[in-house]
Design an enzyme around this catalytic site. Structure first.
Site, mmCIF file in Angstrom:
data_model
loop_
_atom_site.group_PDB
_atom_site.id
_atom_site.type_symbol
_atom_site.label_atom_id
_atom_site.label_comp_id
_atom_site.label_asym_id
_atom_site.label_seq_id
_atom_site.Cartn_x
_atom_site.Cartn_y
_atom_site.Cartn_z
ATOM 1 N N ALA A 135 -0.629 0.595 6.248
ATOM 2 C CA ALA A 135 -0.941 -0.308 7.360
ATOM 3 C C ALA A 135 -1.927 -1.367 6.908
ATOM 4 O O ALA A 135 -2.719 -1.152 5.988
ATOM 5 C CB ALA A 135 -1.507 0.473 8.547
ATOM 6 N N ASP A 136 -1.872 -2.510 7.569
ATOM 7 C CA ASP A 136 -2.824 -3.580 7.289
ATOM 8 C C ASP A 136 -3.060 -4.380 8.560
ATOM 9 O O ASP A 136 -2.139 -4.577 9.358
ATOM 10 C CB ASP A 136 -2.312 -4.502 6.186
ATOM 11 C CG ASP A 136 -3.409 -5.404 5.651
ATOM 12 O OD1 ASP A 136 -4.210 -4.922 4.825
ATOM 13 O OD2 ASP A 136 -3.489 -6.575 6.078
ATOM 14 N N THR A 137 -4.301 -4.823 8.750
ATOM 15 C CA THR A 137 -4.678 -5.571 9.948
ATOM 16 C C THR A 137 -5.383 -6.862 9.556
ATOM 17 O O THR A 137 -6.250 -6.857 8.682
ATOM 18 C CB THR A 137 -5.615 -4.728 10.838
ATOM 19 O OG1 THR A 137 -4.955 -3.516 11.217
ATOM 20 C CG2 THR A 137 -6.008 -5.492 12.103
ATOM 21 N N LYS B 225 0.827 -1.210 0.000
ATOM 22 C CA LYS B 225 0.000 0.000 0.000
ATOM 23 C C LYS B 225 0.862 1.261 0.000
ATOM 24 O O LYS B 225 0.620 2.204 -0.766
ATOM 25 C CB LYS B 225 -0.921 0.001 1.222
ATOM 26 C CG LYS B 225 -1.961 -1.102 1.228
ATOM 27 C CD LYS B 225 -2.729 -1.101 2.545
ATOM 28 C CE LYS B 225 -3.738 -2.226 2.620
ATOM 29 N NZ LYS B 225 -4.466 -2.248 3.907
ATOM 30 N N GLY C 273 0.334 -4.609 10.691
ATOM 31 C CA GLY C 273 1.644 -4.275 10.146
ATOM 32 C C GLY C 273 1.659 -2.849 9.645
ATOM 33 O O GLY C 273 0.642 -2.333 9.173
#
EC number: 3.6.1.9
Length: 203
Positions: free
Chosen positions: A80-82, A64, A117
């Site tokens: 960010a990624d969850t 991203k 992350g």
């Protein structure tokens, strides 16, 4: 009032760009006093053969951020990624109400893990990190699950719940960073930004 400090004298102030349209991540950056702009990443997320959930979230965060950084190379880009995991199963955003119900039934009365992350990209440096948090749910009745799904809140959330919203009433215990479960480990992020000569901890 919290201000942005760029410590390199003579250097133009770099913008911080959030490569996400998540309202929760936006709110957390505002809460911490981090000045930023939003450029939503249009990248199609791809999960390769990664060995762990931490690798997945850091890779997706980097995808991203990298997509936005291509056209903003003079600035600092955050991605960010969850994801939610339970017994090695990855629980992303539900595709429909039936899938949301299945996820909530799976998590009922159990402890699951939430990984977020983060990637920070600048012209001369890239940093990635993650936070892992354990969340334990109460036993949920079918009526509670159905009522929650009817609110529509879980339909755009990893794991089919929002810990900062109505989903909070399902949480019996949390071990780790609450804000990471919301979508951004803001305390860790502020400290990592110091590597980029950005300090938002001084008034």
């Amino acid at each position: 009032m919290i201000l942005l400090h760029v410590r390199k004298e003579g250097e133009n102030m770099k913008k911080i760009i959030l490569a996400s349209g998540s309202p929760r991540r936006k709110e957390l950056l505002e809460l911490a006093g981090v000045p930023f702009e939003i450029v939503v990443s249009e990248v199609e997320e791809t999960i390769g053969a990664y060995s762990s959930p931490s690798d997945i979230v850091m890779s997706l965060a980097l995808q991203k951020a990298s997509a936005v950084a291509e056209n903003n190379s003079d600035h600092i880009v955050l991605g960010a990624d969850t994801i939610v995991t339970y017994e090695s199963r990855i629980l992303g955003k539900p595709s429909n109400e039936a899938e949301a119900k299945e996820m909530l039934q799976l998590l009922s009365g159990k402890t699951h893990e939430v990984y977020t992350g983060v990637a920070i990209i600048a012209k001369d440096k890239t940093v990635t990190f993650y936070e892992r948090t354990e969340v334990t749910f109460w036993e949920l009745t079918e009526e509670e699950i159905d009522a929650y799904i009817a609110s529509k809140e879980p339909l755009d959330k990893a794991g089919s719940y929002g810990i900062q919203g109505k989903g909070s009433i399902f949480v019996q215990h949390i071990q780790g960073d609450y804000y990471s479960v919301v979508g951004l480990p803001i305390s860790r992020l502020v400290r990592e930004l110091k590597q980029f000569n950005i300090d938002v901890t001084h008034a």
